[in-house]
Design an enzyme around this catalytic site. Sequence first.
Site, PDB file in Angstrom:
ATOM      1  N   THR A 176      -7.429 -42.242  16.574  1.00  0.00           N
ATOM      2  CA  THR A 176      -7.511 -42.109  15.114  1.00  0.00           C
ATOM      3  C   THR A 176      -6.959 -43.319  14.370  1.00  0.00           C
ATOM      4  O   THR A 176      -7.630 -43.888  13.504  1.00  0.00           O
ATOM      5  CB  THR A 176      -6.777 -40.834  14.657  1.00  0.00           C
ATOM      6  OG1 THR A 176      -7.381 -39.688  15.267  1.00  0.00           O
ATOM      7  CG2 THR A 176      -6.834 -40.683  13.144  1.00  0.00           C
TER       8      THR A 176
ATOM      9  N   LYS B  25      -6.218 -36.030  14.672  1.00  0.00           N
ATOM     10  CA  LYS B  25      -5.117 -35.892  15.622  1.00  0.00           C
ATOM     11  C   LYS B  25      -5.477 -36.434  17.003  1.00  0.00           C
ATOM     12  O   LYS B  25      -5.028 -35.924  18.028  1.00  0.00           O
ATOM     13  CB  LYS B  25      -4.696 -34.423  15.722  1.00  0.00           C
ATOM     14  CG  LYS B  25      -4.210 -33.840  14.399  1.00  0.00           C
ATOM     15  CD  LYS B  25      -3.796 -32.387  14.542  1.00  0.00           C
ATOM     16  CE  LYS B  25      -3.355 -31.805  13.202  1.00  0.00           C
ATOM     17  NZ  LYS B  25      -2.156 -32.468  12.667  1.00  0.00           N
ATOM     18  N   UNK B  26      -6.261 -37.494  17.030  1.00  0.00           N
ATOM     19  CA  UNK B  26      -6.750 -38.085  18.273  1.00  0.00           C
ATOM     20  C   UNK B  26      -5.999 -39.381  18.554  1.00  0.00           C
ATOM     21  O   UNK B  26      -5.534 -40.060  17.631  1.00  0.00           O
ATOM     22  CB  UNK B  26      -8.250 -38.343  18.138  1.00  0.00           C
ATOM     23  N   GLY B  27      -5.903 -39.756  19.818  1.00  0.00           N
ATOM     24  CA  GLY B  27      -5.291 -41.022  20.168  1.00  0.00           C
ATOM     25  C   GLY B  27      -6.037 -42.230  19.642  1.00  0.00           C
ATOM     26  O   GLY B  27      -5.480 -43.328  19.570  1.00  0.00           O
TER      27      GLY B  27
END
Length: 201
Positions: A78, A74-76
């Site tokens: 990813t 859920k990371u920018g």
Amino acid sequence: MLLTRKNVAVRPARAARRDVRAMSLLGNLFGGGSKPTSSTSNFHQLSALDIDKKNVDFKSLNNRVVLVVNVASKUGLTAANYKEFATLLGKYPATDLTIVAFPCNQFGGQEPGTNAEIKAFASARGFSGAGALLMDKVDVNGANASPVYNFLKVAAGDTSDIGWNFGKFLVRPDGTVFGRYAPTTGPLSLEKYIVELINSR
């Protein structure tokens, strides 16, 4: 400038870089503590549990280049990282390159899922096959950090905390550490080193 939904959508990489810088500063202020230590002298002496809780002995990775990375769903960063992982996995056989991905929930709680959920997420994005090793969720910083990460930091000559999701290490075919790279360094930007290390065998 205020980050609106539109701005974040148009410039996700810029927003992700801000996240990385902010969390790196917080890590320096509140994290860390004592520096990691490791009595291990070679990556191939280590082992760890995979996403299915099965032990993986890293001596099985002898004579191949290994890219080790702490991942989050859920990371920018990813989407771009998983896309580039898939590209590398499609170009190089597992006997040349293996990507060892350790899910980690230490950065903004961005890997909260169960192992089954993480495995399904990664597989849906092309992280599968013999060259893709998805590991059990670990800590990469602090008192409970995985021995793998303690070794990698010491061997790379940089014992500072991992700054954010998708920090990277390249391991030579002989099990020594070639380099440590920032979360914002894309996997494909390391390809020239990967090829160099493959050809060095």
